[in-house]
Design an enzyme around this catalytic site. Structure first.
Site, PDB file in Angstrom:
ATOM      1  N   ASP A 101      43.289   7.227  48.011  1.00 20.70           N
ATOM      2  CA  ASP A 101      43.999   5.947  48.045  1.00 20.70           C
ATOM      3  C   ASP A 101      45.365   6.032  47.372  1.00 20.70           C
ATOM      4  O   ASP A 101      46.319   5.384  47.802  1.00 20.70           O
ATOM      5  CB  ASP A 101      43.157   4.867  47.359  1.00 20.70           C
ATOM      6  CG  ASP A 101      41.998   4.404  48.234  1.00 20.70           C
ATOM      7  OD1 ASP A 101      41.990   4.734  49.437  1.00 20.70           O
ATOM      8  OD2 ASP A 101      41.111   3.712  47.706  1.00 20.70           O
ATOM      9  N   ASN A 136      48.543  -2.441  45.074  1.00 19.37           N
ATOM     10  CA  ASN A 136      47.349  -2.769  44.299  1.00 19.37           C
ATOM     11  C   ASN A 136      47.648  -3.679  43.120  1.00 19.37           C
ATOM     12  O   ASN A 136      47.136  -4.790  43.046  1.00 19.37           O
ATOM     13  CB  ASN A 136      46.692  -1.489  43.774  1.00 19.37           C
ATOM     14  CG  ASN A 136      45.698  -0.896  44.745  1.00 19.37           C
ATOM     15  OD1 ASN A 136      45.352  -1.504  45.756  1.00 19.37           O
ATOM     16  ND2 ASN A 136      45.228   0.295  44.447  1.00 19.37           N
ATOM     17  N   LYS A 188      45.562 -11.843  22.504  1.00 18.58           N
ATOM     18  CA  LYS A 188      45.638 -10.433  22.151  1.00 18.58           C
ATOM     19  C   LYS A 188      44.768  -9.637  23.124  1.00 18.58           C
ATOM     20  O   LYS A 188      43.654 -10.043  23.449  1.00 18.58           O
ATOM     21  CB  LYS A 188      45.139 -10.210  20.721  1.00 18.58           C
ATOM     22  CG  LYS A 188      45.935 -10.951  19.650  1.00 18.58           C
ATOM     23  CD  LYS A 188      45.304 -10.750  18.281  1.00 18.58           C
ATOM     24  CE  LYS A 188      46.040 -11.521  17.205  1.00 18.58           C
ATOM     25  NZ  LYS A 188      45.400 -11.340  15.860  1.00 18.58           N
ATOM     26  N   ASP A 217      44.513  -5.377  25.242  1.00 21.61           N
ATOM     27  CA  ASP A 217      45.110  -4.061  25.483  1.00 21.61           C
ATOM     28  C   ASP A 217      46.114  -4.101  26.627  1.00 21.61           C
ATOM     29  O   ASP A 217      46.845  -3.129  26.851  1.00 21.61           O
ATOM     30  CB  ASP A 217      44.026  -3.032  25.812  1.00 21.61           C
ATOM     31  CG  ASP A 217      43.223  -2.642  24.574  1.00 21.61           C
ATOM     32  OD1 ASP A 217      43.650  -2.985  23.459  1.00 21.61           O
ATOM     33  OD2 ASP A 217      42.168  -2.008  24.730  1.00 21.61           O
ATOM     34  N   ALA A 272      40.484  -1.997  42.588  1.00 16.02           N
ATOM     35  CA  ALA A 272      41.082  -0.895  41.839  1.00 16.02           C
ATOM     36  C   ALA A 272      40.887  -1.143  40.335  1.00 16.02           C
ATOM     37  O   ALA A 272      39.791  -1.457  39.892  1.00 16.02           O
ATOM     38  CB  ALA A 272      42.551  -0.736  42.227  1.00 16.02           C
ATOM     39  N   TYR A 273      41.949  -1.046  39.563  1.00 13.03           N
ATOM     40  CA  TYR A 273      41.864  -1.156  38.101  1.00 13.03           C
ATOM     41  C   TYR A 273      41.242  -2.486  37.674  1.00 13.03           C
ATOM     42  O   TYR A 273      40.445  -2.554  36.734  1.00 13.03           O
ATOM     43  CB  TYR A 273      43.272  -1.000  37.529  1.00 13.03           C
ATOM     44  CG  TYR A 273      43.364  -0.808  36.023  1.00 13.03           C
ATOM     45  CD1 TYR A 273      42.236  -0.676  35.224  1.00 13.03           C
ATOM     46  CD2 TYR A 273      44.618  -0.740  35.410  1.00 13.03           C
ATOM     47  CE1 TYR A 273      42.350  -0.499  33.857  1.00 13.03           C
ATOM     48  CE2 TYR A 273      44.738  -0.563  34.040  1.00 13.03           C
ATOM     49  CZ  TYR A 273      43.606  -0.448  33.272  1.00 13.03           C
ATOM     50  OH  TYR A 273      43.723  -0.272  31.911  1.00 13.03           O
ATOM     51  N   LEU A 292      38.940  -4.219  38.986  1.00  9.28           N
ATOM     52  CA  LEU A 292      37.476  -4.216  39.079  1.00  9.28           C
ATOM     53  C   LEU A 292      36.854  -3.576  37.845  1.00  9.28           C
ATOM     54  O   LEU A 292      35.873  -4.079  37.290  1.00  9.28           O
ATOM     55  CB  LEU A 292      37.053  -3.476  40.348  1.00  9.28           C
ATOM     56  CG  LEU A 292      35.553  -3.424  40.624  1.00  9.28           C
ATOM     57  CD1 LEU A 292      34.980  -4.818  40.834  1.00  9.28           C
ATOM     58  CD2 LEU A 292      35.269  -2.545  41.845  1.00  9.28           C
ATOM     59  N   GLN A 328      51.406   4.588  39.444  1.00  7.56           N
ATOM     60  CA  GLN A 328      52.189   5.746  39.856  1.00  7.56           C
ATOM     61  C   GLN A 328      53.627   5.715  39.353  1.00  7.56           C
ATOM     62  O   GLN A 328      54.237   6.764  39.187  1.00  7.56           O
ATOM     63  CB  GLN A 328      52.176   5.860  41.389  1.00  7.56           C
ATOM     64  CG  GLN A 328      50.788   6.122  41.945  1.00  7.56           C
ATOM     65  CD  GLN A 328      50.782   6.224  43.457  1.00  7.56           C
ATOM     66  OE1 GLN A 328      51.725   5.811  44.130  1.00  7.56           O
ATOM     67  NE2 GLN A 328      49.715   6.765  44.014  1.00  7.56           N
TER      68      GLN A 328
END
Length: 283
Positions: free
Chosen positions: A67, A141, A169, A171, A183-184, A186, A241
């Protein structure tokens, strides 16, 4: 004559064999195959290499990899409206619609025009820094604001359009398209969304505020993320990317782009069948 641009991932061990199969299939057909110049040299196929391949009119692009490879090809074409078809030689290949076992069958369907193009929402990311706004790029994405290195948790402010919602607050935070919901987002606890849904998804990464949960907003909404001035090491990434450093006090804005990505799909698979095959095949 059909012109097909082929983008092989040079890091995939199967790429040479897949390239050989594609070129063998189309050898006696009215098809022109072209490769990016660097990849043509890597695979010793320089006679097919063209510089600035994105500027060459093409009917379709084939992405050979996972992907991530497909996402990169879509971004390379930008607003050129070249549909991209993924050949999966990665691990998951959620967006790629051709498996190696069906390669020649699907190549014939491409030749016959027996496919459809799904137009996927693209995200556009901007940053406002010291009163000046600049465009950073597109993502299919997600656009992610997160820590660089081992920085402490971020202090973020979230607004939708001109309405400030919450300071919290975490990350980081993920703004994803429906395509990027698998992607991330999920892995950070966000919901799965059918890519045809007209919405954006905001998902916190390890939020330290219990009332900050994934939020689905309208596709015309503008998501604004303000970075508290105390932070020194923050980045914003596009599809994992491309990345840019952010300065303390910057504001990142994510919205629907005025251009779309075209993904080639075949009628023998639907979205929910792909979900079952890719995510729950062992359940």
């Amino acid at each position: 004559m059909l012109t097909i641009a082929v983008f092989p991932n040079v890091n995939k061990p199967q790429s040479p064999e897949v390239l050989k199969r594609i070129f063998a299939f189309y050898r006696d057909k009215d098809v022109r195959l072209i490769l990016p110049i660097d990849e043509s040299r890597f695979f010793d196929m320089e006679e097919y290499g063209v510089p600035d391949i994105e500027k060459i009119p093409a009917d379709l692009a084939l992405s050979l990899g996972g992907d991530g490879t497909l996402l990169g090809v879509c971004r390379r074409y930008g607003a050129m409206a070249v549909p991209v078809c993924g050949v999966n030689i990665g691990t998951l290949g959620f967006m790629a619609d051709i498996e190696l076992s069906e390669l020649e069958t699907k190549l014939q369907k491409i030749l016959a025009g027996d496919y459809r193009i799904e137009h996927r929402l693209l995200l556009a990311g901007f940053v406002r820094s010291h009163g000046k706004e600049r465009f950073l790029g597109h993502a299919i994405n997600d656009v992610v604001v997160t820590k660089g290195g081992v920085a402490r948790m971020l202090h973020l402010g979230l607004s939708i359009n001109d309405s400030h919602l919450i300071d919290y607050k975490a990350d980081g935070v993920i703004v994803s398209s429906p395509t990027g919901s698998t992607a991330y987002s999920l892995s950070a606890g966000g919901p799965i969304m059918n890519p045809t849904i007209r919405a954006l998804l905001v998902t916190p990464i390890c939020a330290h505020t219990f009332n900050m949960r994934p939020l689905v907003v309208g596709e015309e909404d503008v998501v604004r993320i303000e970075i508290a001035a105390i932070h020194q090491d923050i980045i914003v990434t596009f599809d994992g990317q491309e990345s840019f450093r952010l300065l303390p006090g910057d504001e990142v804005m994510v919205m629907k782009s005025n251009v779309q990505a075209g993904i080639v799909k075949f009628d023998d698979k639907d979205y929910y069948q792909i979900l079952r095959t890719k995510l729950w095949k062992d359940v």
